[in-house]
Design a protein around this motif. Structure first.
Motif, PDB file in Angstrom:
ATOM      1  N   LYS A 214      66.713  45.889 195.312  1.00 49.61           N
ATOM      2  CA  LYS A 214      66.936  46.960 196.290  1.00 49.61           C
ATOM      3  C   LYS A 214      68.175  46.702 197.133  1.00 49.61           C
ATOM      4  O   LYS A 214      68.941  47.627 197.436  1.00 49.61           O
ATOM      5  N   VAL A 215      68.384  45.448 197.538  1.00 48.95           N
ATOM      6  CA  VAL A 215      69.577  45.129 198.317  1.00 48.95           C
ATOM      7  C   VAL A 215      70.831  45.341 197.484  1.00 48.95           C
ATOM      8  O   VAL A 215      71.856  45.831 197.980  1.00 48.95           O
ATOM      9  N   SER A 216      70.764  44.981 196.205  1.00 53.86           N
ATOM     10  CA  SER A 216      71.907  45.202 195.320  1.00 53.86           C
ATOM     11  C   SER A 216      72.238  46.686 195.215  1.00 53.86           C
ATOM     12  O   SER A 216      73.409  47.085 195.280  1.00 53.86           O
ATOM     13  N   GLY A 217      71.196  47.523 195.063  1.00 50.01           N
ATOM     14  CA  GLY A 217      71.435  48.957 195.019  1.00 50.01           C
ATOM     15  C   GLY A 217      71.971  49.489 196.324  1.00 50.01           C
ATOM     16  O   GLY A 217      72.862  50.354 196.348  1.00 50.01           O
ATOM     17  N   ALA A 218      71.461  48.948 197.442  1.00 52.41           N
ATOM     18  CA  ALA A 218      71.947  49.396 198.748  1.00 52.41           C
ATOM     19  C   ALA A 218      73.399  48.996 198.961  1.00 52.41           C
ATOM     20  O   ALA A 218      74.213  49.788 199.446  1.00 52.41           O
ATOM     21  N   ALA A 219      73.746  47.759 198.597  1.00 43.55           N
ATOM     22  CA  ALA A 219      75.120  47.298 198.779  1.00 43.55           C
ATOM     23  C   ALA A 219      76.087  48.069 197.900  1.00 43.55           C
ATOM     24  O   ALA A 219      77.271  48.226 198.250  1.00 43.55           O
ATOM     25  N   ALA A 220      75.605  48.552 196.755  1.00 43.41           N
ATOM     26  CA  ALA A 220      76.478  49.304 195.854  1.00 43.41           C
ATOM     27  C   ALA A 220      76.810  50.686 196.380  1.00 43.41           C
ATOM     28  O   ALA A 220      77.800  51.285 195.944  1.00 43.41           O
ATOM     29  N   ASP A 221      76.019  51.210 197.326  1.00 46.27           N
ATOM     30  CA  ASP A 221      76.257  52.561 197.835  1.00 46.27           C
ATOM     31  C   ASP A 221      77.600  52.707 198.530  1.00 46.27           C
ATOM     32  O   ASP A 221      78.402  53.562 198.143  1.00 46.27           O
ATOM     33  N   PRO A 222      77.904  51.916 199.576  1.00 55.59           N
ATOM     34  CA  PRO A 222      79.218  52.078 200.188  1.00 55.59           C
ATOM     35  C   PRO A 222      80.358  51.686 199.267  1.00 55.59           C
ATOM     36  O   PRO A 222      81.449  52.256 199.353  1.00 55.59           O
ATOM     37  N   VAL A 223      80.112  50.706 198.381  1.00 53.97           N
ATOM     38  CA  VAL A 223      81.158  50.313 197.428  1.00 53.97           C
ATOM     39  C   VAL A 223      81.466  51.465 196.481  1.00 53.97           C
ATOM     40  O   VAL A 223      82.637  51.794 196.226  1.00 53.97           O
ATOM     41  N   ALA A 224      80.411  52.105 195.955  1.00 60.80           N
ATOM     42  CA  ALA A 224      80.617  53.252 195.078  1.00 60.80           C
ATOM     43  C   ALA A 224      81.308  54.379 195.820  1.00 60.80           C
ATOM     44  O   ALA A 224      82.219  55.029 195.304  1.00 60.80           O
TER      45      ALA A 224
ATOM     46  N   VAL B 104      79.424  59.712 186.684  1.00 56.67           N
ATOM     47  CA  VAL B 104      78.078  59.947 186.164  1.00 56.67           C
ATOM     48  C   VAL B 104      78.009  59.610 184.680  1.00 56.67           C
ATOM     49  O   VAL B 104      77.077  58.936 184.213  1.00 56.67           O
ATOM     50  N   LEU B 105      79.001  60.060 183.929  1.00 51.95           N
ATOM     51  CA  LEU B 105      79.009  59.823 182.486  1.00 51.95           C
ATOM     52  C   LEU B 105      79.278  58.359 182.151  1.00 51.95           C
ATOM     53  O   LEU B 105      78.677  57.798 181.235  1.00 51.95           O
ATOM     54  N   GLY B 106      80.190  57.726 182.889  1.00 51.53           N
ATOM     55  CA  GLY B 106      80.574  56.357 182.570  1.00 51.53           C
ATOM     56  C   GLY B 106      79.468  55.345 182.793  1.00 51.53           C
ATOM     57  O   GLY B 106      79.390  54.328 182.090  1.00 51.53           O
ATOM     58  N   CYS B 107      78.594  55.597 183.754  1.00 54.83           N
ATOM     59  CA  CYS B 107      77.515  54.646 184.052  1.00 54.83           C
ATOM     60  C   CYS B 107      76.337  54.764 183.085  1.00 54.83           C
ATOM     61  O   CYS B 107      75.536  53.816 182.975  1.00 54.83           O
ATOM     62  N   ALA B 108      76.210  55.903 182.391  1.00 53.04           N
ATOM     63  CA  ALA B 108      75.011  56.174 181.591  1.00 53.04           C
ATOM     64  C   ALA B 108      74.720  55.119 180.528  1.00 53.04           C
ATOM     65  O   ALA B 108      73.596  54.601 180.457  1.00 53.04           O
ATOM     66  N   PRO B 109      75.681  54.741 179.646  1.00 46.62           N
ATOM     67  CA  PRO B 109      75.329  53.766 178.602  1.00 46.62           C
ATOM     68  C   PRO B 109      74.980  52.389 179.157  1.00 46.62           C
ATOM     69  O   PRO B 109      74.097  51.704 178.635  1.00 46.62           O
ATOM     70  N   PHE B 110      75.664  51.961 180.208  1.00 49.06           N
ATOM     71  CA  PHE B 110      75.361  50.651 180.798  1.00 49.06           C
ATOM     72  C   PHE B 110      73.993  50.652 181.467  1.00 49.06           C
ATOM     73  O   PHE B 110      73.277  49.649 181.448  1.00 49.06           O
ATOM     74  N   LEU B 111      73.632  51.790 182.061  1.00 50.54           N
ATOM     75  CA  LEU B 111      72.306  51.910 182.654  1.00 50.54           C
ATOM     76  C   LEU B 111      71.215  51.788 181.602  1.00 50.54           C
ATOM     77  O   LEU B 111      70.171  51.166 181.836  1.00 50.54           O
ATOM     78  N   ALA B 112      71.444  52.396 180.441  1.00 47.85           N
ATOM     79  CA  ALA B 112      70.447  52.345 179.374  1.00 47.85           C
ATOM     80  C   ALA B 112      70.187  50.905 178.941  1.00 47.85           C
ATOM     81  O   ALA B 112      69.031  50.488 178.767  1.00 47.85           O
TER      82      ALA B 112
ATOM     83  N   GLN C 253      69.940  48.425 189.479  1.00 50.46           N
ATOM     84  CA  GLN C 253      70.003  49.142 190.746  1.00 50.46           C
ATOM     85  C   GLN C 253      71.442  49.454 191.146  1.00 50.46           C
ATOM     86  O   GLN C 253      71.737  50.548 191.651  1.00 50.46           O
ATOM     87  N   ALA C 254      72.350  48.516 190.925  1.00 54.03           N
ATOM     88  CA  ALA C 254      73.758  48.757 191.265  1.00 54.03           C
ATOM     89  C   ALA C 254      74.346  49.871 190.400  1.00 54.03           C
ATOM     90  O   ALA C 254      75.068  50.747 190.892  1.00 54.03           O
ATOM     91  N   LEU C 255      74.046  49.854 189.099  1.00 50.16           N
ATOM     92  CA  LEU C 255      74.554  50.902 188.212  1.00 50.16           C
ATOM     93  C   LEU C 255      73.912  52.246 188.522  1.00 50.16           C
ATOM     94  O   LEU C 255      74.590  53.292 188.493  1.00 50.16           O
ATOM     95  N   ALA C 256      72.618  52.242 188.812  1.00 50.77           N
ATOM     96  CA  ALA C 256      71.944  53.499 189.152  1.00 50.77           C
ATOM     97  C   ALA C 256      72.536  54.110 190.408  1.00 50.77           C
ATOM     98  O   ALA C 256      72.713  55.333 190.509  1.00 50.77           O
ATOM     99  N   THR C 257      72.882  53.261 191.367  1.00 55.22           N
ATOM    100  CA  THR C 257      73.511  53.757 192.587  1.00 55.22           C
ATOM    101  C   THR C 257      74.886  54.324 192.298  1.00 55.22           C
ATOM    102  O   THR C 257      75.260  55.376 192.833  1.00 55.22           O
ATOM    103  N   SER C 258      75.652  53.646 191.460  1.00 54.24           N
ATOM    104  CA  SER C 258      76.993  54.115 191.124  1.00 54.24           C
ATOM    105  C   SER C 258      76.958  55.462 190.411  1.00 54.24           C
ATOM    106  O   SER C 258      77.940  56.209 190.446  1.00 54.24           O
ATOM    107  N   GLN C 259      75.845  55.780 189.766  1.00 59.88           N
ATOM    108  CA  GLN C 259      75.699  57.100 189.164  1.00 59.88           C
ATOM    109  C   GLN C 259      75.093  58.104 190.135  1.00 59.88           C
ATOM    110  O   GLN C 259      75.491  59.273 190.173  1.00 59.88           O
TER     111      GLN C 259
END
Length: 500
Positions: free
Chosen positions: A84-94, A113-121, A149-155
């Motif tokens: 969760k912290v990783s996803g939160a930290a990725a928000d301002p970075v994204a 949105v498109l670029g993060c999809a395969p890495f998220l999978a 979480q970081a990739l999901a946030t970036s998308q």
């Protein structure tokens, strides 16, 4: 000077006539600002994969880590908190990198949105994979949950900010948000249903009703295979749904070049947005409300498995929650439009007495009633902040009239703070299971664990929800931007909701 404003559900354009000159207006027809049904549906589909994955992890990840991967509760706490912290930290970075990225042929937000999809999978699949070694499993799941979480946030950040780039009409944005939330609710239902049905064979009742064998039970190969299949099914949704989003939704280009420079930098904009009173109130209130919902979801399955005789009803209870949430989302959208957003917020507290009732009387009929009512509250708790955020953004822009680049800052910082609150709530609550003596893989838990689980699904969410609602109800709501057409037209000419 004569100012003519034409706004409504089907017309959100503004025209200005000065003296006897011809009116000056954007090159739009009478249907300008409207979104087609196909566009709204495709926009909603784009948000489904993250909700499918979030639903599966919210209800089943703790159970998987504790009973299948069989890592200690303290390490599970580290996995959940770190992710969760990783996803939160990725928000301002994204938000920062999106704010500085250049516009492409498909827009500025869509490539993210498109670029993060395969890495998220890939990251999602490995999150549910059981590695052959046992000593470093805690590190394995911490690493891949943080990555996921970081990739999901970036998308999610560019996808959420895309709401502001669909149309300048607030009513159409609310409509698109309702479609999005309905589809995301359907994704939440699909995630819990598909994942739950596929892994149901991995959690059959332990044969220890009369005599409990000492130590944790062995993990069957069938359980690991079922979890891998479920993970693969969900992972495939990321490229499929992202492709449909790209095909069906066109990101709105800047209607005009900004007349006052390139707008605020990310850090300067962040400093201004977090001091805006309506935004600050919205964020603080949903820090408590969203954390309460996450705690309720995360511990419901564990409660049914280890603190009551509801093991056979886990799938039915989860599906009841999600079906209720999906079906009630259009109703809540009507209530929101008819009675206002602050009034509809009272729907969140409906689940409070029922959550306490389930902890006190853990029977099957009570569980299904609580599940139905909880679904109603979850629906409005998810719909309301995303419906209020565009109003807050418009209110800020109308008051300050800064240059472009603010909507991504608002959305990313909101998700940052809510994820951070969820990280603390889940991390501390899971650590409480360790202190209570939770034994990974055991078929029967100690009485202290049972009491702790009852507190986690009853008292903890109740206190957090009531605190959040008190904060949300304090003070006036943000002004509706369409009340001042001439000022709004001036703002649109200078910013055009750009992320430049």
């Amino acid at each position: 000077m004569l100012v003519e404003a034409q706004e409504g559900a089907g017309n959100c354009c503004v025209s200005v006539q000065v003296g006897g000159l011809a009116p000056v207006s954007p090159p739009q027809d009478s249907r300008a600002g409207q979104l087609s049904f196909c566009t709204k549906v495709c926009y909603g589909i784009g948000g489904m994969p993250n909700q499918v994955a979030s639903s599966a992890t919210a209800f089943y990840l703790q159970l998987f880590l504790l009973d299948v991967a069989q890592i200690p509760a303290a390490q599970v706490s580290l996995v959940l908190f770190g992710g969760k912290v990783s996803g939160a930290a990725a928000d301002p970075v994204a938000g920062f990198f999106i704010n500085r990225s250049s516009r492409t042929g498909s827009g500025r937000l869509m490539p993210w949105v498109l670029g993060c999809a395969p890495f998220l999978a890939v990251a999602y699949f490995l999150l549910w994979f059981l590695p052959p070694f046992s000593s470093l499993r805690g590190l394995w799941y911490t690493a891949f949950y943080c990555l996921f979480q970081a990739l999901a946030t970036s998308q999610q950040v560019p996808y959420a900010a895309l709401t502001m780039r669909l149309t300048p009409c607030p009513r159409e944005r609310d409509s698109a948000t309702a479609y999005r939330m309905t589809m995301e609710m359907a994704g939440t239902l699909m995630g819990a249903a598909v994942h739950g049905l596929l892994v149901s064979g991995a959690h059959r009742p332990h044969p220890c009703e009369d005599a409990a064998p000492p130590g944790p039970l062995a993990v069957s190969a069938d359980a690991t295979r079922l979890y891998s299949i479920a993970a693969a099914v969900v992972a495939m949704m990321y490229p499929v749904c992202s492709g449909l989003l790209c095909l069906g939704v066109k990101e709105r280009a800047d209607s005009s070049a900004p007349a006052s420079g390139q707008g605020l930098s990310f850090l300067a904009g962040l400093g201004l947005t977090v001091r805006h009173p309506p935004y600050l109130k919205l964020v603080i209130s949903f820090l408590f409300i969203s954390a309460a919902i996450q705690v309720e979801q995360s511990y419901l399955v564990l409660f049914c498995t280890h603190a009551s005789r509801l093991h056979d009803h886990v799938q039915g209870v989860v599906l009841t929650i999600l079906v209720s949430a999906v079906l009630s989302t259009p109703l809540w959208e009507w209530v929101l439009q008819r009675f206002g957003k602050k009034t509809s917020a009272f729907g969140i507290c409906v689940m409070v007495p029922f959550a306490i009732l389930l902890a006190a009387v853990p029977t099957a009929p009570v569980a299904y009633v609580v599940a139905f009512v909880s679904g109603l509250s979850i629906a409005v708790s998810l719909l309301l902040p995303w419906s209020m955020l565009p109003d807050v953004v418009d209110d800020f822009q109308l008051q300050h009239q800064h240059g472009p680049g603010l909507e991504t800052i608002f959305y990313s910082s909101y998700v940052f703070f809510t994820k951070l609150s969820g990280a603390g709530a889940l991390g501390i609550s899971t650590l409480s299971l360790e202190f209570a003596g939770y034994e990974a893989g055991a078929c029967k838990q100690a009485e202290q664990v049972v009491v702790t689980l009852k507190v986690l699904i009853g008292a903890v969410p109740t206190c957090m929800i009531l605190t959040g609602l008190c904060i949300l109800m304090a003070g006036p709501a943000p002004k509706v931007p369409s009340q001042d057409p001439s000022r709004r037209l001036s703002l649109q000419r200078r910013t055009s909701y750009s992320l430049a």
